[in-house]
Design a protein around this motif. Structure first.
Motif, PDB file in Angstrom:
ATOM      1  N   VAL A  62       0.832  -1.197   0.000  1.00 56.23           N
ATOM      2  CA  VAL A  62       0.000   0.000   0.000  1.00 56.23           C
ATOM      3  C   VAL A  62       0.870   1.252   0.000  1.00 56.23           C
ATOM      4  O   VAL A  62       2.008   1.253   0.476  1.00 56.23           O
ATOM      5  N   LEU A  63       0.302   2.308  -0.549  1.00 59.84           N
ATOM      6  CA  LEU A  63       0.880   3.648  -0.453  1.00 59.84           C
ATOM      7  C   LEU A  63       0.029   4.441   0.515  1.00 59.84           C
ATOM      8  O   LEU A  63      -1.201   4.465   0.403  1.00 59.84           O
ATOM      9  N   VAL A  64       0.673   5.108   1.467  1.00 59.96           N
ATOM     10  CA  VAL A  64      -0.030   5.911   2.465  1.00 59.96           C
ATOM     11  C   VAL A  64       0.273   7.382   2.202  1.00 59.96           C
ATOM     12  O   VAL A  64       1.440   7.782   2.134  1.00 59.96           O
ATOM     13  N   THR A  65      -0.761   8.184   2.034  1.00 58.01           N
ATOM     14  CA  THR A  65      -0.599   9.634   1.862  1.00 58.01           C
ATOM     15  C   THR A  65      -1.460  10.345   2.894  1.00 58.01           C
ATOM     16  O   THR A  65      -2.483   9.803   3.350  1.00 58.01           O
ATOM     17  N   ARG A  66      -1.060  11.528   3.256  1.00 54.60           N
ATOM     18  CA  ARG A  66      -1.805  12.302   4.249  1.00 54.60           C
ATOM     19  C   ARG A  66      -3.005  12.964   3.588  1.00 54.60           C
ATOM     20  O   ARG A  66      -2.877  13.574   2.518  1.00 54.60           O
ATOM     21  N   HIS A  67      -4.160  12.860   4.235  1.00 49.89           N
ATOM     22  CA  HIS A  67      -5.360  13.504   3.695  1.00 49.89           C
ATOM     23  C   HIS A  67      -5.202  15.012   3.751  1.00 49.89           C
ATOM     24  O   HIS A  67      -4.788  15.580   4.765  1.00 49.89           O
ATOM     25  N   LEU A  68      -5.514  15.675   2.651  1.00 47.77           N
ATOM     26  CA  LEU A  68      -5.425  17.129   2.563  1.00 47.77           C
ATOM     27  C   LEU A  68      -6.670  17.736   3.194  1.00 47.77           C
ATOM     28  O   LEU A  68      -7.766  17.672   2.632  1.00 47.77           O
ATOM     29  N   ARG A  69      -6.500  18.324   4.381  1.00 49.63           N
ATOM     30  CA  ARG A  69      -7.639  18.875   5.110  1.00 49.63           C
ATOM     31  C   ARG A  69      -8.327  19.974   4.304  1.00 49.63           C
ATOM     32  O   ARG A  69      -7.699  20.735   3.589  1.00 49.63           O
ATOM     33  N   PHE A  70      -9.648  20.009   4.443  1.00 52.19           N
ATOM     34  CA  PHE A  70     -10.502  21.003   3.775  1.00 52.19           C
ATOM     35  C   PHE A  70     -10.530  20.822   2.259  1.00 52.19           C
ATOM     36  O   PHE A  70     -10.946  21.710   1.532  1.00 52.19           O
ATOM     37  N   SER A  71     -10.067  19.684   1.784  1.00 56.11           N
ATOM     38  CA  SER A  71     -10.103  19.439   0.338  1.00 56.11           C
ATOM     39  C   SER A  71     -11.283  18.533   0.009  1.00 56.11           C
ATOM     40  O   SER A  71     -11.778  17.786   0.858  1.00 56.11           O
ATOM     41  N   LEU A  72     -11.718  18.607  -1.242  1.00 55.36           N
ATOM     42  CA  LEU A  72     -12.884  17.856  -1.684  1.00 55.36           C
ATOM     43  C   LEU A  72     -12.653  17.280  -3.067  1.00 55.36           C
ATOM     44  O   LEU A  72     -12.101  17.960  -3.928  1.00 55.36           O
TER      45      LEU A  72
END
Length: 437
Positions: A103-113
């Motif tokens: 798996v690749l883990v990336t940080r969720h971009l807050r306030f993004s849609l």
């Protein structure tokens, strides 16, 4: 946890060790999963709680995971808007010892849609146009950096609100390739054609599901990225010829690029001794002129349009508070931050602070105050505008920091006690300067 598990990570978060890597991603327990809107992906993607933030976990091959991880790290170092890579996990085994996908883990971009979550019912004409324009800006930035995307689409992009517009961020980089010598015209045109076809397909899919406004032509809107891209590309990289007596046009060109959100790192100017013509071309350009100025002066990290709006307010504050005086920009910025911006942010009820980022809240407050003043033909005090904005606008917005629901219920909250915070014109800004702007 299997002894064969391998974690390659740019962050030192021990919480990675606590996730159930021995289980297939599609059966992870509900208490680990974060409820967030997702775009369309050819891979299985789940949002997961990690420590005090959220990450996106995507199942893929080891080769593709490591390659995308490296590409995203490189793009981040180049200050290209993209998601932050966290880790690559390989060597996963289930309880029976059978291999599980890396798996690749990336940080969720807050306030993004994702584009599908921007409107729960129908995507309106102006919104669709702004999304395509934001994607065109991102594509220009990538191409200037020498990055060939290879799979340009709305689905592979996240959007954040930026003072009435949208800022686009690259999400999926598995097909991308960086070229140190830059891209050829053919490569750029290939990416443009991919974008045009993919966007048309995505909008037609929304249309089939009844989620596209009837006034929107999916093909015409998708063609819009070509026009937006070429117009911006020409402005940023094109040669301009003018008479030597018109040297003011050099400054005009620089200001025009700054207004688009780009700085000029270097200009290439050539003259012909046999004539009176000067040719000018920006050699190296970089985005974020207003963002960097605001960050330098105040420490506020905002989108480009948000930064432009906040800087306008800062400049108006300076001109009204210190008319005709030359003052230190950093000193006045610190004063504006302490007396104007921060009191507004502190006044937002805690349970509403996840609705929007602070710079977007401040921008919308200024807009709201202007409309109130126009409607009532009087100067509205900042405290009054803030109370109205919280009760009539912010309280009814969907929470863009966490869960995006199709319908947001109105929550009954006590009225804002404006007397408890320093938000009168006199208390906040030491005068009636806001009545003048």
């Amino acid at each position: 946890m299997s002894a064969s598990l391998s974690i390659t990570s740019a962050v030192t978060d021990p919480g990675l060790l606590d996730l159930p890597w021995h289980e297939p991603l599609d059966v992870w327990p509900d208490d680990a999963i974060a409820t967030l809107p997702k775009g369309i992906s050819r891979h299985l993607v789940r949002f997961v709680h990690l420590s005090d933030y959220v990450v996106a976990i995507k199942e893929t091959t080891e080769e593709m995971a490591r390659r995308e991880y490296d590409v995203l790290r490189t793009l981040q170092r180049m200050d290209i808007p993209c998601v932050e890579p966290v880790a690559v996990i390989t060597g996963r085994l289930d309880e029976k010892g059978e291999p599980l996908m890396p798996v690749l883990v990336t940080r969720h971009l807050r306030f993004s849609l994702p584009y599908r979550a921007l409107y729960s019912q129908t995507l309106r004409t102006d919104t669709a146009t702004r999304l395509v324009d934001a994607l065109a800006v991102l594509l220009v930035r990538l191409h200037i950096a020498g990055f060939f995307w290879g799979d340009v689409s709305l689905s592979n992009t996240l959007f954040r609100r930026d003072a009435g517009s949208f800022a686009a961020y690259l999400v999926d980089a598995e097909t991308g390739q960086l070229y140190s010598g830059g891209l050829s015209n053919g490569q750029r045109e290939n990416d443009l054609e991919i974008a045009r076809v993919n966007i048309a397909g995505e909008l037609l899919d929304l249309e089939a599901g009844g989620r596209l406004d009837e006034s929107i032509d999916a093909i015409e809107t998708s063609n819009g990225i070509i026009e937006s891209y070429r117009s911006l590309w020409k402005e940023l990289t094109g040669w301009e010829s003018f008479d030597k007596t018109e040297r003011w046009r050099i400054n005009q060109r620089v200001e025009r690029l700054n207004d688009l959100g780009f700085d000029i790192e270097e200009l290439a100017i050539t003259t012909d001794g046999a004539s009176t013509q000067v040719r000018i071309q920006p050699k190296v350009v970089d985005a974020g002129h207003h963002t960097r100025r605001l960050l330098r002066l105040t420490g506020i990290d905002a989108g480009e349009n948000q930064a432009r709006r906040l800087l306008n307010d800062l400049d108006a504050y300076t001109a009204s508070t210190y008319p005709g005086r030359k003052v230190d920009d950093e000193v006045v910025a610190h004063e504006w931050l302490a007396r104007v911006f921060e009191p507004v942010v502190r006044a937002i009820p805690k349970d509403l602070r996840g609705k929007l980022e602070a710079p977007e809240v401040f921008h919308q407050l200024l807009e709201h105050r202007w409309y109130l003043s126009q409607n009532e033909s009087r100067a509205i005090p900042l405290a009054e505008a803030l109370s109205s904005y919280i009760d009539t606008v912010l309280r009814h917005r969907r929470d863009e920091a966490t869960v995006i629901a199709p319908v947001t219920e109105t929550i009954s909250m006590p009225a804002l006690d404006t007397a408890a915070i320093p938000l009168s014109d006199d208390d906040v800004v030491g005068g009636s300067w806001r009545d003048k702007v």
